[in-house]
Enzyme design. Sequence first.
Site, PDB file in Angstrom:
ATOM      1  N   HIS A  20     -12.877   3.610   0.195  1.00 19.37           N
ATOM      2  CA  HIS A  20     -12.897   2.557   1.220  1.00 19.37           C
ATOM      3  C   HIS A  20     -13.577   1.301   0.666  1.00 19.37           C
ATOM      4  CE1 HIS A  20     -13.082   5.824   4.602  1.00 19.37           C
ATOM      5  NE2 HIS A  20     -11.814   5.438   4.427  1.00 19.37           N
ATOM      6  N   ARG A  61      -2.787  -1.984  -3.270  1.00 22.31           N
ATOM      7  CA  ARG A  61      -3.931  -1.107  -3.089  1.00 22.31           C
ATOM      8  C   ARG A  61      -3.779   0.038  -4.077  1.00 22.31           C
ATOM      9  NH1 ARG A  61      -5.165   3.666   0.841  1.00 22.31           N
ATOM     10  NH2 ARG A  61      -7.311   3.953   0.205  1.00 22.31           N
ATOM     11  N   GLU A 103      -8.224  -4.606   5.428  1.00 17.09           N
ATOM     12  CA  GLU A 103      -8.045  -4.309   4.009  1.00 17.09           C
ATOM     13  C   GLU A 103      -6.909  -5.117   3.405  1.00 17.09           C
ATOM     14  OE1 GLU A 103      -8.440  -0.144   5.215  1.00 17.09           O
ATOM     15  OE2 GLU A 103      -9.386   0.218   3.282  1.00 17.09           O
ATOM     16  N   ARG A 142     -12.116  15.980   7.684  1.00 15.54           N
ATOM     17  CA  ARG A 142     -12.906  16.360   6.498  1.00 15.54           C
ATOM     18  C   ARG A 142     -14.322  16.746   6.903  1.00 15.54           C
ATOM     19  NH1 ARG A 142     -11.169  11.131   4.027  1.00 15.54           N
ATOM     20  NH2 ARG A 142      -9.178  11.493   3.010  1.00 15.54           N
ATOM     21  N   ASN A 192       0.866  -1.174   0.000  1.00 14.69           N
ATOM     22  CA  ASN A 192       0.000   0.000   0.000  1.00 14.69           C
ATOM     23  C   ASN A 192       0.909   1.233   0.000  1.00 14.69           C
ATOM     24  OD1 ASN A 192      -1.780   2.053   0.491  1.00 14.69           O
ATOM     25  ND2 ASN A 192      -2.695   1.140   2.318  1.00 14.69           N
TER      26      ASN A 192
END
Length: 413
Positions: free
Chosen positions: A195, A106, A400, A256, A22
């Site tokens: 996601h 990823r 993940e 965010r 990743n």
Amino acid sequence: MSEPVIEPQRRRIKEMKILVLNCGSSSLKYQLIDMDNESVLAKGLCERIGIDGSKLTHKPTGKDEYVVEKPMKDHQVAVELVMDALQDAEHGVIQSTDEISAIGHRVLHGGTVYSDSIVVNDDVKRVIREFFDLGPLHNPANLIGIEASEAAMPGKKNVAVFDTAFGMSMPEKAYMYAIPTEYYEKYSIRRYGFHGTSHKFVSGEAIKFGGLDPENAKVIVCHLGNGASISASIGGKCVDTSMGLTPLEGLIMGTRSGDVDPAVVQFICNHENKDVNEVLNILNKKSGILGMSGGVSSDFRDVEKAGKEGNHLAEVALEAFRYRVIKYIGAYVAVMNGVDAIAFTAGVGENDIQARKLICDALGYLGVKIDDEANNVRGKETVISTADSKVKVMLIPTNEELAIARETLALVK
Ligand code: ADP
């Protein structure tokens, strides 16, 4: 006589080790997973790639942590150092890269092209490059990671697992923005969702763990971490998800803002003499619970502590965070005309007992009933609703890396 035939097959089965990479703009996270039993053999992180003070922290399972402080001018050097660490006589977990079957990467953005993971070839690399615009921080790093891994392990298959793939099954009515279609046609401006690897993994696990009908189960996944998003899926296929063209849309997150009226951007630009990029930076990095709490922290634990100590803004920030989750759950139940299961995951979803409780207490109208004792749990697959709850509510830890390794294995087996 039979040896030469049996031996390669046995080796293939024994050596199902998948390396998951990743890559961020200056970092590289990795895990080596033995797919025979899905156990992590080693994991680690390269930090400050291309910057002074590069460092590799390697954590082999069952052995001491190993830190390498060496210059890493680029991801190529980082991948080489990871390969060295994995094969190190003292801290390594494999003897040679021959034991690695394939590498799963990823990749943030597959644009409108990829709705599934894919074995990397020149076309895949071209598409990742084409969508640099839509994932300016991640896609270039992801491509560099793929190329570095191709150079370090020639002949091995690399698989791209896209964060946007899960959202590609959304219907047009869910993914089209109500803006002139020319922008979709010219620039592929639409809602993608992020996601995706986590939402797909968690909804799949929820279906298995909850004993639900894999073809028809209506599942809502609340991925609540520093980045937060929520998805609705039917039979494992995403029908809507809260992030949009970028991860800025949807829930209130650590830093965010999630949904805001775009006129806010214009207003701040005009009154604070800032340009659009600066305001977008504020909405991405200085808003969310950090901004709403008056700057306490982007970490939910800090904001909770401040709230308990009487900081009103911190309390409002957390209430607003939960309120938006509750709103989205209501909207997704409506668009699916029902829900069989709600799953909580990621940092807050897996660990914040009180947030789960308060969100679920607002879902009484759906017949949701939480079992307080069962809910008193962190980071472990658990049904947290009572036996007579009309909707099964679950805690499903996301993974993940394992999801990427499974997708990779499925494509190279
Ligand atoms: P990301 O992967 O998006 O960076 P994570 O999924 O790791 O984020 O979630 C990080 C968030 O989880 C942090 O804001 C942290 O405060 C929160 N978190 C972790 N443990 C707890 C806890 N026990 N209670 C509340 N929040 C928690």
